[in-house]
Write an enzyme that holds these catalytic residues in place. Structure first.
Site, mmCIF file in Angstrom:
data_model
loop_
_atom_site.group_PDB
_atom_site.id
_atom_site.type_symbol
_atom_site.label_atom_id
_atom_site.label_comp_id
_atom_site.label_asym_id
_atom_site.label_seq_id
_atom_site.Cartn_x
_atom_site.Cartn_y
_atom_site.Cartn_z
ATOM 1 C CB CYS A 17 2.166 30.885 -17.829
ATOM 2 S SG CYS A 17 2.710 32.258 -16.826
ATOM 3 N N PRO A 60 0.822 -1.210 0.000
ATOM 4 C CG PRO A 60 0.058 -0.937 2.202
ATOM 5 C CD PRO A 60 0.822 -1.889 1.314
ATOM 6 C CE1 TYR A 73 1.821 7.282 -6.251
ATOM 7 C CE2 TYR A 73 -0.198 7.176 -4.957
ATOM 8 C CZ TYR A 73 0.887 6.550 -5.540
ATOM 9 O OH TYR A 73 1.036 5.183 -5.408
ATOM 10 C CE1 TYR A 126 -2.394 10.166 -12.783
ATOM 11 C CE2 TYR A 126 -2.124 11.278 -10.674
ATOM 12 C CZ TYR A 126 -1.632 10.449 -11.659
ATOM 13 O OH TYR A 126 -0.396 9.897 -11.515
HETATM 14 C C1 LIG Z 1 1.925 2.357 -7.374
HETATM 15 C C2 LIG Z 1 2.196 0.985 -6.886
HETATM 16 C C3 LIG Z 1 1.821 0.608 -5.592
HETATM 17 C C4 LIG Z 1 1.090 1.527 -4.641
HETATM 18 O O1 LIG Z 1 -0.188 1.857 -5.069
HETATM 19 P P1 LIG Z 1 -1.157 2.679 -4.094
HETATM 20 O O2 LIG Z 1 -2.365 2.909 -4.914
HETATM 21 O O3 LIG Z 1 -0.468 3.928 -3.726
HETATM 22 O O4 LIG Z 1 -1.436 1.800 -2.915
HETATM 23 C C5 LIG Z 1 2.142 -0.672 -5.173
HETATM 24 N N1 LIG Z 1 2.787 -1.551 -5.987
HETATM 25 C C6 LIG Z 1 3.165 -1.221 -7.233
HETATM 26 C C7 LIG Z 1 3.877 -2.212 -8.064
HETATM 27 C C8 LIG Z 1 2.876 0.054 -7.736
HETATM 28 O O5 LIG Z 1 3.246 0.367 -8.980
#
Ligand SMILES: *Cc1c(COP(=O)(O)O)cnc(C)c1O
Length: 421
Positions: A346, A276, A375, A318
């Site tokens: 800008c 996570p 992020y 996004y």
């Molecule tokens: C981005 C990513 C995660 C984390 O995803 P979350 O949505 O932030 O939990 C875990 N494993 C891999 C391989 C990823 O690319």
């Protein structure tokens, strides 16, 4: 739940008033709550209690060394997707045995770095990568533990830029091909097959796509064991979503996610890894900004802030929603009005929100973007020559700057002018 609450009409990060931090570091800035990071990590850890497991924090969501150190101290593993992230994990004191390496384009240098420094496993995304790891491990005289990232071809029902588990995405090995690639892996020198890996996307708000993917992983695991592979570890990726508004339906809780994992995979006797990112760091941070101007347009009013798309790109990249709240709560009875909330960059894309209902603010007032801990800072850039904004960590009644705002001299000092000019 997070630890950004109003007290006496003033937004606090834990026990620290946000204006106090603003006075010390200037705006804009990110601030993270140690208690929230801790709580979210523990939710996952406890959700998998009773099974052998490791919660690996996805560093790409928030890679500040202080955040990594805090989570590492709690026992977290780390999921890295580059040599830079691997170095961050090591610099935060996380041992190689707790680092998994994901990503579709690991370079030979990155593979060698991880094999030399220690690695729990590579999550391998293609046959060429598998062969590269075999060659490098053999040359170094070591064995590389690997899992193959399989693409289960399930629809994660999330934003197209962060869905990764459909066959048309660039990620993983098609699950139908997996047995053949495992057979190849077992024959390669320097490779030790330890498990299966899957990650279907980010900001998932339902358990059903996870369950569909994990059911396929279960079937594959049984088939691979029949083929003679010692599958002892399942890496289930990350992707559990967070509530970005106070009002909408709450995504599933880690507890329910953990219970589903145990129900679907619990009898296999495998160690479970999860990765996570967003759910641990997202609601553990806010971005604080000041109002520069209020501008009346034709038929719309603009709130112009000192933060911009280069500091928090999710809305323009996004179409993401962040709740934007005043740091000093509005007096009761003041009516909210619609504003387009924008930054100084800008580009028309530099818009955080359109027609957002906000109680009246004046130049100099502070606002906070909620759910900005994931992020956010990691995706920031210096577009428009705006220096990266600082990051602050709060724990109880004290705070520390965990990344300083660079000076303009430092920013300009990274460029150099060739002698012939
Ligand atoms: C981005 C990513 C995660 C984390 O995803 P979350 O949505 O932030 O939990 C875990 N494993 C891999 C391989 C990823 O690319």
């Amino acid at each position: 739940m997070d630890h950004f609450l109003y007290r006496g009409g003033v937004l606090h990060a834990e026990d620290v008033a946000i204006p106090e931090i603003a006075a010390a570091v200037g705006t804009p800035f990110y601030v993270y709550s140690a208690a929230t990071l801790t709580r979210h990590f523990r939710l996952f850890d406890e959700a998998l209690e009773g099974t052998d497991h490791l919660v690996c924090f996805a560093i790409k969501s928030n890679s500040n060394l202080a955040v990594l150190k805090l989570l590492g101290n709690l026992g977290a593993g780390m999921d890295v997707v580059s040599g830079g992230e691997y170095r961050r994990a090591k610099a935060a004191g996380v041992p190689g045995e707790r680092i998994v390496f994901s990503g579709v384009g690991k370079t030979r240098e990155e593979i060698a770095l991880a094999l030399t420094g220690g690695i729990r496993q590579f999550n391998v995304e293609s046959e060429p990568e598998l062969r590269a790891i075999s060659e490098i491990a053999t040359a170094l005289g070591v064995t590389a533990p690997i899992a193959l990232r399989v693409n289960p071809d399930v629809d994660a029902k999330t934003h197209e830029k962060i869905a990764t588990g459909k066959s048309e995405n660039k990620f993983g090995i098609p699950i139908a091909k997996a047995r053949a690639v495992y057979a190849e892996a077992a024959k390669l020198p320097g490779i030790c097959v330890v498990g299966v890996d899957v990650h279907i996307g980010s900001q998932l708000t339902e358990l059903a796509p996870f369950e569909a993917a994990f059911t396929k992983v279960r079937e594959l695991t049984l088939a691979l064991r029949e083929d003679g592979h010692d599958i002892r570890r399942l890496d289930l990726g990350g992707g559990l979503g967070i509530p970005y508004t106070r009002s909408n339906d709450a995504p599933p809780l880690p507890t329910d996610y953990g219970a589903m994992i145990k129900r679907v995979l619990g009898d296999l006797g495998c160690e479970i890894e999860i990765e996570p990112g967003r759910l641990i760091s997202g609601n553990a941070g806010v971005m604080v900004s000041s109002v520069i101007y209020l501008k009346e347009g034709e038929g719309r009013n603009f709130l112009i802030l000192d933060a911009a798309m280069n500091d928090l790109v999710r809305p323009s990249m996004y179409g993401a929603h962040h709740d934007i709240v005043p740091v000093i709560e509005a007096q009761p009875g003041t009516e909210p009005a619609p504003f387009d909330v924008v930054g100084p960059v800008c580009e028309t894309g530099d818009t955080f929100a359109k027609g957002r209902e906000i109680t009246p603010l004046s130049p100099g007032d502070l606002v906070a973007f909620r759910s900005a801990g994931a992020y956010g800072a990691v995706m920031a850039s210096e577009y428009n020559s705006r220096p990266l904004i600082p990051e602050v960590l709060v724990e109880g009644d004290h705070f520390a700057v965990i990344r300083q705002r660079p000076s303009f001299e430092e920013m300009l000092g990274r460029d150099s002018i060739p002698v012939w000019l």
